[in-house]
Design an enzyme around this catalytic site. Structure first.
Site, PDB file in Angstrom:
ATOM      1  N   SER A 183       0.743  -1.085   0.025  1.00 48.31           N
ATOM      2  CA  SER A 183      -0.003   0.026  -0.090  1.00 48.31           C
ATOM      3  C   SER A 183       0.862   1.444  -0.045  1.00 48.31           C
ATOM      4  CB  SER A 183      -0.819   0.223   1.289  1.00 48.31           C
ATOM      5  OG  SER A 183      -1.489   1.346   1.550  1.00 48.31           O
ATOM      6  N   TYR A 196      -2.092  -1.001  10.535  1.00 48.83           N
ATOM      7  CA  TYR A 196      -2.108  -1.535   9.130  1.00 48.83           C
ATOM      8  C   TYR A 196      -0.841  -0.743   8.348  1.00 48.83           C
ATOM      9  CZ  TYR A 196      -3.981  -1.231   4.473  1.00 48.83           C
ATOM     10  OH  TYR A 196      -4.003  -1.492   2.920  1.00 48.83           O
TER      11      TYR A 196
HETATM   12  P1  NAD Z   1     -11.572  -5.899   0.028  1.00 45.97           P
HETATM   13  O1  NAD Z   1     -12.175  -5.794   1.229  1.00 45.97           O
HETATM   14  O2  NAD Z   1     -12.302  -6.078  -1.218  1.00 45.97           O
HETATM   15  O3  NAD Z   1     -10.821  -7.155   0.014  1.00 45.97           O
HETATM   16  C1  NAD Z   1      -9.987  -7.496   1.100  1.00 45.97           C
HETATM   17  C2  NAD Z   1     -10.119  -8.890   1.322  1.00 45.97           C
HETATM   18  O4  NAD Z   1      -9.354  -9.283   2.454  1.00 45.97           O
HETATM   19  C3  NAD Z   1     -11.664  -9.321   1.730  1.00 45.97           C
HETATM   20  O5  NAD Z   1     -12.340  -9.530   0.374  1.00 45.97           O
HETATM   21  C4  NAD Z   1     -11.490 -10.555   2.527  1.00 45.97           C
HETATM   22  O6  NAD Z   1     -11.823 -11.594   1.749  1.00 45.97           O
HETATM   23  C5  NAD Z   1     -10.081 -10.559   2.692  1.00 45.97           C
HETATM   24  N1  NAD Z   1      -9.817 -10.821   4.148  1.00 45.97           N
HETATM   25  C6  NAD Z   1      -9.613  -9.771   5.026  1.00 45.97           C
HETATM   26  N2  NAD Z   1      -9.541 -10.270   6.502  1.00 45.97           N
HETATM   27  C7  NAD Z   1      -9.364 -11.816   6.044  1.00 45.97           C
HETATM   28  C8  NAD Z   1      -9.346 -13.018   6.975  1.00 45.97           C
HETATM   29  N3  NAD Z   1      -9.248 -12.847   8.372  1.00 45.97           N
HETATM   30  N4  NAD Z   1      -9.585 -14.131   6.520  1.00 45.97           N
HETATM   31  C9  NAD Z   1      -9.602 -14.203   5.128  1.00 45.97           C
HETATM   32  N5  NAD Z   1      -9.864 -13.279   4.307  1.00 45.97           N
HETATM   33  C10 NAD Z   1      -9.486 -11.921   4.715  1.00 45.97           C
HETATM   34  O7  NAD Z   1     -10.517  -4.460  -0.160  1.00 45.97           O
HETATM   35  P2  NAD Z   1      -9.334  -4.329  -1.293  1.00 45.97           P
HETATM   36  O8  NAD Z   1      -9.118  -2.715  -1.130  1.00 45.97           O
HETATM   37  O9  NAD Z   1      -9.504  -4.744  -2.622  1.00 45.97           O
HETATM   38  O10 NAD Z   1      -8.148  -5.045  -0.580  1.00 45.97           O
HETATM   39  C11 NAD Z   1      -7.259  -5.857  -1.210  1.00 45.97           C
HETATM   40  C12 NAD Z   1      -5.781  -5.696  -0.510  1.00 45.97           C
HETATM   41  O11 NAD Z   1      -5.435  -4.420  -1.015  1.00 45.97           O
HETATM   42  C13 NAD Z   1      -5.467  -5.454   0.930  1.00 45.97           C
HETATM   43  O12 NAD Z   1      -4.498  -6.076   1.190  1.00 45.97           O
HETATM   44  C14 NAD Z   1      -5.519  -4.038   1.161  1.00 45.97           C
HETATM   45  O13 NAD Z   1      -4.747  -3.634   2.172  1.00 45.97           O
HETATM   46  C15 NAD Z   1      -4.882  -3.631  -0.180  1.00 45.97           C
HETATM   47  N6  NAD Z   1      -4.777  -2.103  -0.237  1.00 45.97           N
HETATM   48  C16 NAD Z   1      -6.172  -1.477  -0.531  1.00 45.97           C
HETATM   49  C17 NAD Z   1      -6.222  -0.414  -0.880  1.00 45.97           C
HETATM   50  C18 NAD Z   1      -7.394   0.611  -1.091  1.00 45.97           C
HETATM   51  O14 NAD Z   1      -7.480   1.812  -0.992  1.00 45.97           O
HETATM   52  N7  NAD Z   1      -8.695  -0.194  -1.309  1.00 45.97           N
HETATM   53  C19 NAD Z   1      -5.052   0.498  -0.903  1.00 45.97           C
HETATM   54  C20 NAD Z   1      -3.803  -0.029  -0.448  1.00 45.97           C
HETATM   55  C21 NAD Z   1      -3.635  -1.469  -0.422  1.00 45.97           C
END
Ligand code: NAD
Ligand code: MG
Length: 291
Positions: A183, A196
């Site tokens: 991230s 985080y």
């Molecule tokens: P999202 O909520 O669609 O995806 C995150 C997924 O993590 C969830 O769908 C869930 O299935 C999984 N998860 C969380 N806790 C879990 C657990 N205990 N057991 C099993 N699965 C679990 O959101 P996203 O934004 O697509 O996130 C995906 C990745 O991207 C994450 O690692 C997040 O930190 C990273 N990220 C997101 C952003 C943003 O702005 N959305 C920015 C930087 C990084």
């Protein structure tokens, strides 16, 4: 040609709040997962992928792209997210590929190994591992950040990466690719995301070290570092609800990104096209400067 400042003008992050991990189907203005736009060209033909957090957001957009590039795809997600996962399974199958659904909890150490075993059994192997599942909960004051949350954030974002990769290694042939989701928070930590942001910096360092260890075996490790992306994570405690309407406006592009804009980065790092790219972090963040 696309003007990236005008793209997605019709999608606006709204001040909504979801319980639990949040669902893509719970976003009022739907995120773009590339359902109507991603076109494959055989770049991952015959490949076998496991994607954690593959039910929604960035992981789901990646799953759709991988399938359209010719890969079979296993998805890990929490049981509460079954409806989102079912929808992505349909899109993988529409692409003519096999989908494997693996509900469970990444904070359960045994589950991290189980998803690898089950993927190998169902797909006949594994050669792309995307460790993308993640937990993000904002807390304004350190006094209010509980030990439980601190440990759970690390267990989900860091321990699960270690455990899943460790379980996968005996199965990964030369030519395989491991990709973790980091991230912008690794470089520009928000004051209310201390736990985080720390996990994301750890992921970067873990992958840079591991990439050197595994390169001689022909296994490439790389990282994608997204900026602010419109996904359920942000509406389920990732950000203060009242700040969501401005989400992403601080980027040079002036808007939040969409999961569909991330998927090509994962396809590139998974495919043989990136054969000389190792220990790299690919930033997809609307132009925010990174070291
Ligand atoms: P999202 O909520 O669609 O995806 C995150 C997924 O993590 C969830 O769908 C869930 O299935 C999984 N998860 C969380 N806790 C879990 C657990 N205990 N057991 C099993 N699965 C679990 O959101 P996203 O934004 O697509 O996130 C995906 C990745 O991207 C994450 O690692 C997040 O930190 C990273 N990220 C997101 C952003 C943003 O702005 N959305 C920015 C930087 C990084
Ligand atoms: Mg989800």
């Amino acid at each position: 040609m696309v003007d990236p400042t005008k793209l997605y003008a019709d999608i606006d992050p709204q001040a909504i709040s979801q319980d639990g991990p949040g669902l893509d189907s719970g976003l009022r203005d739907k995120a773009d997962l590339g359902e109507d736009s991603y076109r494959g060209s055989g770049r991952l033909a015959g490949r076998k992928a496991l994607i954690t957090g593959g039910d929604s957001g960035i992981g789901a957009a990646t799953a759709i792209a991988f399938a359209r590039e010719g890969a079979d795809v296993a998805l890990s997600y929490l049981p509460e997210e079954q409806s989102d996962a079912d929808r992505i399974r349909g899109l993988i199958e529409d692409a003519g590929r096999t989908a494997v659904l693996l509900p469970g909890d990444l904070t359960d150490r045994a589950y991290c190994a189980d998803i690898v075993t089950q993927t190998v059994e169902a797909l006949g192997g594994l050669d792309i591992l995307v460790c993308n599942g993640g937990k993000q909960q904002h807390v304004e004051k350190l006094e209010d950040l509980t030990v439980e949350q601190f440990e759970e954030t690390f267990a989900t974002n860091v321990d699960a990466l270690f455990l899943t990769v460790k379980a996968a290694l005996p199965h990964l042939p030369a030519g395989s690719s491991i990709i973790a989701t980091s991230s912008i928070q690794a470089y520009q930590p928000s004051e209310n995301l201390v736990d985080y942001a720390s996990t994301k910096a750890t992921i970067n360092t873990f992958c840079k070290g591991l990439a050197q260890q595994l390169a001689p075996r022909g296994i490439r490790v790389n990282v994608v570092a997204p900026g602010p992306i419109w996904t359920p994570l942000q509406t389920a405690g990732g950000q203060p609800t009242e700040e969501l309407p401005e989400f992403g406006e601080q980027t040079p592009l002036g808007r939040a990104g969409q999961p569909a804009e991330l998927a090509p980065a994962y396809v590139f790092l998974a495919s043989g096209e990136s054969s000389y790219v190792i220990g790299e972090t690919l930033h997809v963040n609307g132009g925010m400067p990174t070291p």
